[in-house]
Write a protein that holds these residues in place. Structure first.
Motif, PDB file in Angstrom:
ATOM      1  N   PHE A 516      40.730  29.546  50.705  1.00 36.80           N
ATOM      2  CA  PHE A 516      39.447  30.384  50.826  1.00 36.80           C
ATOM      3  C   PHE A 516      38.373  29.933  51.597  1.00 36.80           C
ATOM      4  CE2 PHE A 516      42.238  31.621  47.168  1.00 36.80           C
ATOM      5  CZ  PHE A 516      42.486  32.884  47.701  1.00 36.80           C
ATOM      6  N   TRP A 518      36.491  30.752  54.165  1.00 40.54           N
ATOM      7  CA  TRP A 518      36.441  32.008  55.100  1.00 40.54           C
ATOM      8  C   TRP A 518      35.604  31.440  56.296  1.00 40.54           C
ATOM      9  CZ3 TRP A 518      39.213  35.947  54.183  1.00 40.54           C
ATOM     10  CH2 TRP A 518      39.581  36.294  52.889  1.00 40.54           C
ATOM     11  N   PHE A 549      39.147  35.581  47.027  1.00 44.24           N
ATOM     12  CA  PHE A 549      39.920  37.046  47.279  1.00 44.24           C
ATOM     13  C   PHE A 549      39.142  37.411  48.466  1.00 44.24           C
ATOM     14  CE2 PHE A 549      36.438  39.543  45.818  1.00 44.24           C
ATOM     15  CZ  PHE A 549      35.604  38.800  45.029  1.00 44.24           C
ATOM     16  N   CYS A 550      39.597  38.759  49.091  1.00 42.79           N
ATOM     17  CA  CYS A 550      38.920  39.647  49.785  1.00 42.79           C
ATOM     18  C   CYS A 550      39.128  41.027  49.280  1.00 42.79           C
ATOM     19  CB  CYS A 550      39.295  39.288  51.281  1.00 42.79           C
ATOM     20  SG  CYS A 550      40.882  40.050  51.681  1.00 42.79           S
ATOM     21  N   MET A 552      40.661  43.312  50.691  1.00 45.60           N
ATOM     22  CA  MET A 552      42.166  44.003  50.914  1.00 45.60           C
ATOM     23  C   MET A 552      42.920  44.083  49.471  1.00 45.60           C
ATOM     24  SD  MET A 552      45.082  42.682  53.732  1.00 45.60           S
ATOM     25  CE  MET A 552      46.398  43.618  53.733  1.00 45.60           C
ATOM     26  N   CYS A 553      43.004  42.927  48.742  1.00 46.47           N
ATOM     27  CA  CYS A 553      43.799  43.136  47.561  1.00 46.47           C
ATOM     28  C   CYS A 553      42.881  43.451  46.397  1.00 46.47           C
ATOM     29  CB  CYS A 553      44.816  42.454  47.166  1.00 46.47           C
ATOM     30  SG  CYS A 553      45.772  41.679  48.788  1.00 46.47           S
ATOM     31  N   GLY A 554      41.688  42.550  46.573  1.00 46.05           N
ATOM     32  CA  GLY A 554      40.735  42.651  45.497  1.00 46.05           C
ATOM     33  C   GLY A 554      41.010  41.426  44.379  1.00 46.05           C
ATOM     34  N   CYS A 558      44.887  39.425  43.950  1.00 50.80           N
ATOM     35  CA  CYS A 558      44.943  38.251  45.121  1.00 50.80           C
ATOM     36  C   CYS A 558      46.098  37.412  45.023  1.00 50.80           C
ATOM     37  CB  CYS A 558      43.574  37.712  45.225  1.00 50.80           C
ATOM     38  SG  CYS A 558      43.690  36.516  46.772  1.00 50.80           S
ATOM     39  N   SER A 559      47.104  37.520  45.723  1.00 52.91           N
ATOM     40  CA  SER A 559      48.282  36.708  45.547  1.00 52.91           C
ATOM     41  C   SER A 559      48.084  35.252  45.778  1.00 52.91           C
ATOM     42  CB  SER A 559      49.543  37.109  46.409  1.00 52.91           C
ATOM     43  OG  SER A 559      49.082  37.259  47.555  1.00 52.91           O
ATOM     44  N   MET A 560      47.296  34.918  46.749  1.00 51.08           N
ATOM     45  CA  MET A 560      46.927  33.449  47.147  1.00 51.08           C
ATOM     46  C   MET A 560      46.063  32.687  46.123  1.00 51.08           C
ATOM     47  SD  MET A 560      46.643  32.941  51.154  1.00 51.08           S
ATOM     48  CE  MET A 560      45.205  33.793  51.379  1.00 51.08           C
TER      49      MET A 560
HETATM   50  S1  SF4 Z   1      46.053  37.632  49.047  1.00 44.69           S
HETATM   51 FE1  SF4 Z   1      44.833  39.693  49.494  1.00 44.69          FE
HETATM   52  S2  SF4 Z   1      42.832  39.591  48.475  1.00 44.69           S
HETATM   53 FE2  SF4 Z   1      43.731  37.336  48.585  1.00 44.69          FE
HETATM   54  S3  SF4 Z   1      42.726  36.630  50.437  1.00 44.69           S
HETATM   55 FE3  SF4 Z   1      44.837  37.676  50.929  1.00 44.69          FE
HETATM   56  S4  SF4 Z   1      44.226  39.783  51.844  1.00 44.69           S
HETATM   57 FE4  SF4 Z   1      42.608  38.870  50.559  1.00 44.69          FE
END
Ligand code: SF4
Length: 620
Positions: A516, A518, A549-550, A552-554, A558-560
């Motif tokens: 993360f 960024w 997180f970003c 996109m998924c919140g 955030c799977s990562m």
């Molecule tokens: S998993 Fe989803 S929320 Fe997490 S950084 Fe990637 S796009 Fe963003």
């Protein structure tokens, strides 16, 4: 190895500053950045050349927030004032060889700048920077990189490109000697930083610029040049066809840190008022010498379009789509004679050997639609280009071969395979290819699909396509989009081909993504500004630049982050080594459970559906 650092010497991309030019109505501007992002620094690594020279080989060093750095190949050059031009980096190397001499040069003719310059009595915006007397080989000598390589000599140019590519210099020399790679390096373009084009090296990208009779000016073209190299163009072709061709090219070459290519038949046609039938070998030859003296590094020559091939295009859906191809076809039909380019080819080789200009053998009969791909006309011309390649090599002249065009995806690999087989491994240089005809406005993408595929199979250089393809002359935004899109195709192919170091860039980005970081993700991007702009659209605040997180998924999905949490759980509870051991123990437990279930399944008759009795027995 020592390094020196040059901080960005120009203005940020968002605030171009005009460079006033005396006597000009509109100042020439050029965003000649040496960096795409505030964390990028141009660093010159000093390596020792074959004769003890100190070669300063540039990289763009990306400073990361975790204290690490990542070096990227850079094409932007050291930055220049457009009115002064760049320093002559190679001048001493050329002089030290002692095989070239200055001479008076061809007499300047106002017609070189078109009929309006003749009417005005001067070219607009004449070049006011330094003028050097042209250089050419002394009588009885050749000054091509291929000539030196075949003699077993390593030149500073070869050592420079080896350092740029991170490969052994002997690999470079051998590739140039065999014709499998070229180093475009006219002795009259000493400002250029040497680079190599060949299938065993990084895939290169060419950007086309140039005015037309309808639009654009010298100032805009100089700006497009510097803009294109800032974004990563490895070579630039000046395809000007309107007024002031000679003068526009002078400004471009003097400010270009990358090799410049041209299609000299365009300027020759301007000299005969656009009437193809009035072209002559003498006009063409004079134009070629004019451009050799200015420093053009490679020229597209459509010598493979022969009279007998023209009827093969009669039943095509889109006929002859190459400008050079159609000009030569028009001339041959008007005179009913063989092409003067083909008939005088040996003379062209002799000229090119005197300046080290490389052939880019034009594909004048390339398909302009998927329907015409790999047809009789295209392949007949390719056979002739193979013959011309070998003839140029007899003069130690470097050659690359141009390719299509519009080709369906399933036919892309065989295009490069045929070219490599027939042309004995001479570098292939393709326009795209576009893999479908249906997407005007998106043809940079249509063609990037074909470009990545053909490069993966061995194409050495890709000519970019911009979103304006088939629609209009590209502006500077289109130039940027085209270059970035093609750097993406080229890099994808570099990874697929396993070029040493190519994957390291992806790994640096992936690591920054998983951690993360960024700001590091932006800095490592092909287009740092756009990446940050997109992130800022939804999460502009600075704390979001370290958030896990970003948008996109919140945060919850955030799977990562979840994946990182799992790792953290193990390492926090038991220390890193213990965490790994715990994960391995869990995995062993899962394996044992699977084996037990498998045994049970077989014992119950290996049936997918159990009767209630059997299921009960199993439970019991
Ligand atoms: S998993 Fe989803 S929320 Fe997490 S950084 Fe990637 S796009 Fe963003």
């Amino acid at each position: 190895m020592t390094t020196t650092e040059n901080r960005p010497t120009s203005t940020p991309a968002s605030t171009p500053q005009p460079t006033p030019m005396p006597g000009a109505d509109v100042p020439v501007q050029a965003e000649h950045l040496t960096a795409l992002h505030s964390s990028h620094t141009r660093v010159e690594r000093e390596v020792t050349g074959p004769n003890g020279e100190a070669l300063r080989v540039p990289v763009s060093r990306v400073g990361l927030t975790n204290g690490e750095t990542f070096d990227r190949y850079t094409t932007s050059g050291p930055g220049s004032d457009p009115e002064v031009g760049l320093p002559p980096l190679r001048a001493e190397w050329i002089a030290a060889r002692g095989d070239a001499e200055t001479y008076e040069g061809r007499e300047r003719n106002l017609l070189d700048d078109g009929r309006s310059a003749v009417r005005r009595g001067e070219a607009s915006r004449a070049w006011r920077g330094e003028r050097r007397a042209p250089l050419r080989a002394k009588d009885g000598t050749r000054v091509t990189q291929m000539h030196y390589a075949r003699r077993g000599e390593v030149t500073p140019e070869m050592a420079y490109v080896a350092a740029r590519e991170g490969l052994p210099v002997e690999k470079v020399r051998e590739a140039v000697a065999s014709g499998r790679a070229i180093i475009p390096a006219n002795v009259n373009h000493p400002e250029a930083e040497p680079m190599i084009i060949g299938r065993d090296f990084l895939v290169k990208v060419n950007a086309n610029i140039g005015n037309s009779a309808v639009t654009s000016s010298i100032a805009e073209e100089v700006d497009k040049l510097t803009w294109a190299v800032t974004w990563g163009a490895d070579t630039v072709m000046d395809l000007s066809t309107g007024d002031d061709i000679h003068t526009t090219r002078e400004w471009i070459i003097r400010n270009s840190p990358v090799p410049i290519g041209t299609v000299p038949i365009y300027q020759a046609l301007e000299k005969v008022d656009g009437k193809a039938e009035e072209l002559t070998w003498d006009v063409f030859r004079d134009t070629v010498i004019e451009q050799c003296e200015q420093g053009v590094d490679y020229m597209t020559i459509h010598a493979g379009v022969l009279l007998r091939y023209v009827p093969m295009t009669a039943n095509r859906v889109t006929g002859i789509v190459s400008r050079g191809g159609s000009i030569m076809a028009g001339w041959m039909l008007a005179h009913h004679r063989e092409s003067f380019l083909y008939e005088h080819y040996d003379e062209l080789c002799e000229i090119f050997a005197k300046y080290d200009v490389a052939f880019s053998l034009g594909d004048g009969l390339r398909p302009g639609s998927t329907a015409d791909a790999n047809d009789e006309a295209q392949l007949a011309e390719l056979r002739t280009l193979a013959e011309l390649t070998e003839r140029a090599w007899e003069y130690d002249v470097q050659v690359m071969v141009e390719g299509p065009g519009h080709v369906p995806l399933n036919l892309v690999p065989e295009n490069v395979q045929m070219q490599q087989d027939w042309c004995h491994g001479a570098p292939f240089y393709t326009l795209g290819p576009l893999v479908t005809d249906i997407a005007p406005g998106y043809d940079h993408i249509t063609s990037a699909i074909g470009a990545a595929t053909i490069a993966m199979h061995g194409t050495a250089m890709l000519c970019y396509v911009t979103p304006k393809e088939h629609l209009g002359l590209p502006n500077r935004d289109d130039v940027k989009t085209g270059v970035v899109t093609y750097k993406l195709s080229a890099h994808a192919a570099d990874i697929a081909k396993g070029h040493p170091g190519a994957r390291a860039w992806d790994d640096a980005m992936s690591k920054a993504r998983f951690e993360f970081r960024w700001h590091d993700q932006f800095a490592l991007s092909l287009d740092p500004q756009l990446a940050q702009e997109y992130h800022d659209e939804t999460l502009p605040a600075e704390p979001a630049k370290t958030a896990h997180f970003c948008s996109m998924c919140g945060p919850k999905f955030c799977s990562m982050r979840i994946s990182a949490d799992i790792r953290e759980k193990y390492s926090a509870a038991r220390g890193d080594d213990a965490g790994v051991a715990a994960a391995e123990a869990d995995e062993a437990l899962a394996e044992a459970g699977m084996a037990a279930k498998s045994k049970e399944f077989v014992e119950l008759g290996a049936s997918v559906y159990l009767t209630p009795e059997k299921a009960g027995a199993a439970k019991g």
